[in-house]
Design an enzyme around this catalytic site. Structure first.
Site, PDB file in Angstrom:
ATOM      1  N   GLY A  72       0.797  -1.227   0.000  1.00  0.00           N
ATOM      2  CA  GLY A  72       0.000   0.000   0.000  1.00  0.00           C
ATOM      3  C   GLY A  72       0.828   1.275   0.000  1.00  0.00           C
ATOM      4  O   GLY A  72       0.276   2.381   0.016  1.00  0.00           O
ATOM      5  N   THR A 124       3.150  -0.051  -6.977  1.00  0.00           N
ATOM      6  CA  THR A 124       2.482  -0.337  -8.245  1.00  0.00           C
ATOM      7  C   THR A 124       1.980   0.947  -8.901  1.00  0.00           C
ATOM      8  O   THR A 124       2.165   1.159 -10.099  1.00  0.00           O
ATOM      9  CB  THR A 124       1.287  -1.295  -8.008  1.00  0.00           C
ATOM     10  OG1 THR A 124       1.802  -2.486  -7.425  1.00  0.00           O
ATOM     11  CG2 THR A 124       0.563  -1.628  -9.295  1.00  0.00           C
ATOM     12  N   SER A 160       9.728  -6.770  -1.144  1.00  0.00           N
ATOM     13  CA  SER A 160      11.147  -7.123  -0.932  1.00  0.00           C
ATOM     14  C   SER A 160      11.677  -6.562   0.393  1.00  0.00           C
ATOM     15  O   SER A 160      12.486  -5.637   0.388  1.00  0.00           O
ATOM     16  CB  SER A 160      12.008  -6.682  -2.120  1.00  0.00           C
ATOM     17  OG  SER A 160      11.724  -5.370  -2.565  1.00  0.00           O
TER      18      SER A 160
HETATM   19  P1  ADP Z   1       1.799  -1.131  -3.335  1.00  0.00           P
HETATM   20  O1  ADP Z   1       2.023  -1.510  -4.768  1.00  0.00           O
HETATM   21  O2  ADP Z   1       2.998  -0.504  -2.701  1.00  0.00           O
HETATM   22  O3  ADP Z   1       1.209  -2.230  -2.517  1.00  0.00           O
HETATM   23  P2  ADP Z   1      -0.396   0.378  -4.404  1.00  0.00           P
HETATM   24  O4  ADP Z   1       0.223   1.172  -5.496  1.00  0.00           O
HETATM   25  O5  ADP Z   1      -1.127  -0.876  -4.787  1.00  0.00           O
HETATM   26  O6  ADP Z   1       0.724   0.041  -3.323  1.00  0.00           O
HETATM   27  O7  ADP Z   1      -1.390   1.287  -3.563  1.00  0.00           O
HETATM   28  C1  ADP Z   1      -1.055   2.587  -3.134  1.00  0.00           C
HETATM   29  C2  ADP Z   1      -2.334   3.365  -2.858  1.00  0.00           C
HETATM   30  O8  ADP Z   1      -1.993   4.651  -2.357  1.00  0.00           O
HETATM   31  C3  ADP Z   1      -3.168   3.586  -4.109  1.00  0.00           C
HETATM   32  O9  ADP Z   1      -4.526   3.479  -3.768  1.00  0.00           O
HETATM   33  C4  ADP Z   1      -2.820   5.039  -4.507  1.00  0.00           C
HETATM   34  O10 ADP Z   1      -3.852   5.647  -5.220  1.00  0.00           O
HETATM   35  C5  ADP Z   1      -2.588   5.677  -3.146  1.00  0.00           C
HETATM   36  N1  ADP Z   1      -1.703   6.857  -3.167  1.00  0.00           N
HETATM   37  C6  ADP Z   1      -1.984   8.058  -2.656  1.00  0.00           C
HETATM   38  N2  ADP Z   1      -0.987   8.933  -2.846  1.00  0.00           N
HETATM   39  C7  ADP Z   1      -0.029   8.264  -3.507  1.00  0.00           C
HETATM   40  C8  ADP Z   1       1.261   8.633  -4.006  1.00  0.00           C
HETATM   41  N3  ADP Z   1       1.766   9.853  -3.846  1.00  0.00           N
HETATM   42  N4  ADP Z   1       1.991   7.691  -4.630  1.00  0.00           N
HETATM   43  C9  ADP Z   1       1.497   6.424  -4.791  1.00  0.00           C
HETATM   44  N5  ADP Z   1       0.301   6.035  -4.355  1.00  0.00           N
HETATM   45  C10 ADP Z   1      -0.477   6.931  -3.709  1.00  0.00           C
END
Ligand code: ADP
Length: 203
Positions: A16, A20, A87
């Site tokens: 989160g 991604t 990781s």
């Molecule tokens: P991960 O791949 O690290 O598990 P995700 O990309 O699946 O995380 O999820 C990140 C969440 O945080 C998404 O819902 C995204 O819209 C939200 N978010 C809010 N602000 C940001 C930001 N600055 N960069 C990346 N994601 C963000």
């Protein structure tokens, strides 16, 4: 000469944190510039290439090892390779770096948002399940996350927008010569270029 040089951008961080999301935005920008890019994402490869693996330290290490192998092949062929994997172990990330640096570049990107923020986002509802004890070995809750000690770039996704985070990655790639720098022309410059190209019969 090729327009791009092989490199793996390795996004690490809590579930989160935004690995991604940022990788997808970087991919979009690179494709728009007609560059060759491949994304490898933990959630996807765990359903295919590494579907036999779980979340013990041993399995997590194997997951990273196999994906680093694929990333190395892509990097060797000058593809910009975007890897998004939690990781959590520094040693595994260092091993991936060592392997991939034999054939190209390796950029360790710490996608950093505090656990509290990731848990509030709870994109996939996994933190809730982990807190309820329904998921074992969950990074940040019941399994460790070792913060990078030597990352090349840190993205504070709780403080910057997705566009800002992606721009930082693109700038890093440009400044280190992996992709060509794009120049933003002023209107006057654009007019002058158009005029010259017209004069030469190209337009
Ligand atoms: P991960 O791949 O690290 O598990 P995700 O990309 O699946 O995380 O999820 C990140 C969440 O945080 C998404 O819902 C995204 O819209 C939200 N978010 C809010 N602000 C940001 C930001 N600055 N960069 C990346 N994601 C963000």
């Amino acid at each position: 000469m090729r327009a791009q040089k092989g490199v793996t951008v390795w996004f690490t961080g809590l579930s989160g944190a935004g690995k991604t999301t940022v990788a997808k935005e970087v991919e979009r920008i690179l494709k728009e510039r007609n560059l060759y890019v491949q994304r490898l994402d933990g959630d996807i490869v765990r359903k295919s290439l590494t579907k036999d693996l779980g979340f013990s330290k041993e399995d997590r290490d194997k997951n990273i090892e196999r994906n680093a192998f694929v990333a190395k092949l892509l990097t060797k062929n000058d593809i910009i390779t975007l890897c998004s994997f939690i990781s959590p172990y520094q040693e595994a990330r260092d091993k991936a770096r060592k392997e991939i640096e034999e054939v190209g570049g390796f950029i360790e990107v710490f996608v950093n948002a505090p656990l509290k923020v990731c848990e509030e986002r709870d994109v996939k509802g996994l933190y809730k399940k982990a807190r309820e004890g329904k998921i074992e070995n969950f990074t940040g809750i019941s399994a460790p996350y070792e913060e990078p000690v030597n990352c090349d770039l840190e993205l504070r996704t709780d403080q910057e927008t997705v566009a800002e985070s992606a721009a930082k990655v693109i700038t890093y790639l440009e400044e280190h010569g992996y992709i060509p720098e794009t120049k933003d022309y002023t209107t006057e410059e654009e007019e002058l270029i158009t005029e010259r190209l017209n004069g030469l019969g190209y337009l």
